[in-house]
Design a protein around this motif. Structure first.
Motif, short mmCIF file in Angstrom:
data_model
loop_
_atom_site.label_atom_id
_atom_site.label_comp_id
_atom_site.label_asym_id
_atom_site.label_seq_id
_atom_site.Cartn_x
_atom_site.Cartn_y
_atom_site.Cartn_z
N MET A 1 0.83 -1.20 0.00
CA MET A 1 0.00 0.00 0.00
C MET A 1 0.87 1.25 0.00
N CYS A 2 0.35 2.34 -0.52
CA CYS A 2 1.09 3.60 -0.51
C CYS A 2 1.41 4.05 0.90
N GLU A 3 0.52 3.73 1.85
CA GLU A 3 0.68 4.23 3.20
C GLU A 3 1.72 3.48 4.00
N ALA A 4 2.32 2.43 3.42
CA ALA A 4 3.26 1.60 4.17
C ALA A 4 4.47 2.39 4.63
N THR A 5 5.01 2.00 5.76
CA THR A 5 6.25 2.57 6.25
C THR A 5 7.35 1.54 6.10
N GLY A 114 -6.23 7.61 -6.29
CA GLY A 114 -6.16 6.18 -6.59
C GLY A 114 -4.77 5.60 -6.40
N MET A 115 -4.63 4.33 -6.81
CA MET A 115 -3.38 3.63 -6.66
C MET A 115 -3.09 2.78 -7.88
N ILE A 116 -1.83 2.71 -8.26
CA ILE A 116 -1.36 1.83 -9.33
C ILE A 116 -0.58 0.71 -8.68
N CYS A 154 -0.93 7.19 -6.74
CA CYS A 154 0.42 6.85 -6.31
C CYS A 154 0.70 5.41 -6.73
N LEU A 155 1.96 5.03 -6.67
CA LEU A 155 2.35 3.63 -6.83
C LEU A 155 2.34 2.96 -5.47
N VAL A 171 11.65 5.88 -13.70
CA VAL A 171 10.19 5.80 -13.60
C VAL A 171 9.68 7.23 -13.54
N GLY A 172 8.89 7.61 -14.54
CA GLY A 172 8.38 8.97 -14.62
C GLY A 172 6.87 9.00 -14.50
N VAL A 173 6.35 10.01 -13.82
CA VAL A 173 4.90 10.12 -13.60
C VAL A 173 4.42 11.51 -13.99
N ASP A 174 3.16 11.59 -14.41
CA ASP A 174 2.60 12.87 -14.84
C ASP A 174 1.91 13.59 -13.68
N PHE A 175 2.50 13.46 -12.50
CA PHE A 175 2.00 14.14 -11.31
C PHE A 175 3.17 14.43 -10.39
N ALA A 176 2.89 14.86 -9.16
CA ALA A 176 3.92 15.45 -8.31
C ALA A 176 4.89 14.45 -7.70
N THR A 177 4.44 13.24 -7.40
CA THR A 177 5.28 12.26 -6.72
C THR A 177 4.67 10.88 -6.88
N PRO A 178 5.49 9.83 -7.07
CA PRO A 178 4.92 8.49 -7.15
C PRO A 178 4.50 7.94 -5.79
#
Length: 244
Positions: A1-5, A114-116, A154-155, A171-178
């Motif tokens: 998950m994106c929220e993982a630490t 969302g999430m990828i 996010c990824l 790895v490039g994204v069309d937003f502020a941060t992956p």
């Protein structure tokens, strides 16, 4: 998950052993993947306001001279490993062959916030090859300079690991941060995507634009970041052209 630490901050693992880049001689037109750099351009809220001003102006002076004051992570830019990896290479230590080459542009229709995930990447076409640059078109770039731009996808941490294992070079994204968007981060957020990619020498490109014509294609791609001594990132004038 994106929220993982992450329980342990990784050190520098070295560059992945990837094939040398090549240019095919394709005749498709080059497309500018960079946002026009302005003071008003969408930015991470914790970064200071950039300043662009003309300090000399004709006819008062014999030349026009513009002064630029901003963080290296404003606008379309590359993250060097040193951005999150304490002993990672700085921008001037990134080998030139890591900044250009062939790659793929993948389109994902992702809802706000969302999430990828790995499954999305595994289904994406065309398939990536070791040494490819991977650019993600989520359609978010069209919302730049609006509040909705920062409600980007996010990824997942697992997706970042998958990209590194598959041999992605950038790895490039069309937003502020992956990683998770700033407004959604918990207090203990540990940037798992940045740590996973940068520790293994996978550069990160952020605020990429104009990917729509390239989505679903192989492409020749250049992210020639400025050669800034000791820097954790660099602005780029990125370009790409389809090769199939």
């Amino acid at each position: 998950m994106c929220e993982a630490t992450v329980s342990k901050i990784p050190g520098w693992k070295g560059w992945l052993d990837l094939p040398a880049p090549k240019i095919s001689g394709a005749t498709s037109p080059w497309i500018d993947l960079s946002h026009r750099l302005t003071e008003e351009l969408s930015r991470v809220p914790s970064f200071p306001q950039p300043h662009i001003r003309q300090i000399w102006k004709i006819p008062e002076h014999r030349a026009n001279v513009t002064e630029l004051h901003m963080v290296v992570h404003h606008g379309t830019h590359l993250d060097a490993p040193r951005h999150f990896i304490a002993d990672g290479p700085t921008m001037d230590q990134v080998p030139l062959d890591r900044l250009y080459g062939e790659g793929v542009v993948w389109r994902f229709d992702v809802a706000d916030d969302g999430m990828i995930d790995v499954g999305d990447l595994e289904r994406a076409t065309p398939r990536m090859r070791p040494g490819d640059i991977v650019l993600i078109d989520s359609g978010r770039a069209k919302y730049v300079n609006t509040a909705r731009y920062m409600r980007h996808a996010c990824l997942s941490a697992e997706a970042a690991d998958w990209l590194a294992r598959q041999g992605a070079k950038i790895v490039g994204v069309d937003f502020a941060t992956p990683d998770l968007a700033p407004a959604r981060r918990p207090a203990d957020f540990a940037f798992p995507v940045h740590y996973t990619l940068l520790s293994q020498g996978v550069l990160i490109a952020e605020h990429v634009t104009n990917l729509e014509p390239l989505a679903g294609h192989h492409a020749e791609i250049m992210f020639l970041g400025l050669n800034i001594a000791g820097s954790d990132g660099a602005p780029v004038r990125a370009v790409a052209r389809a090769v199939d």
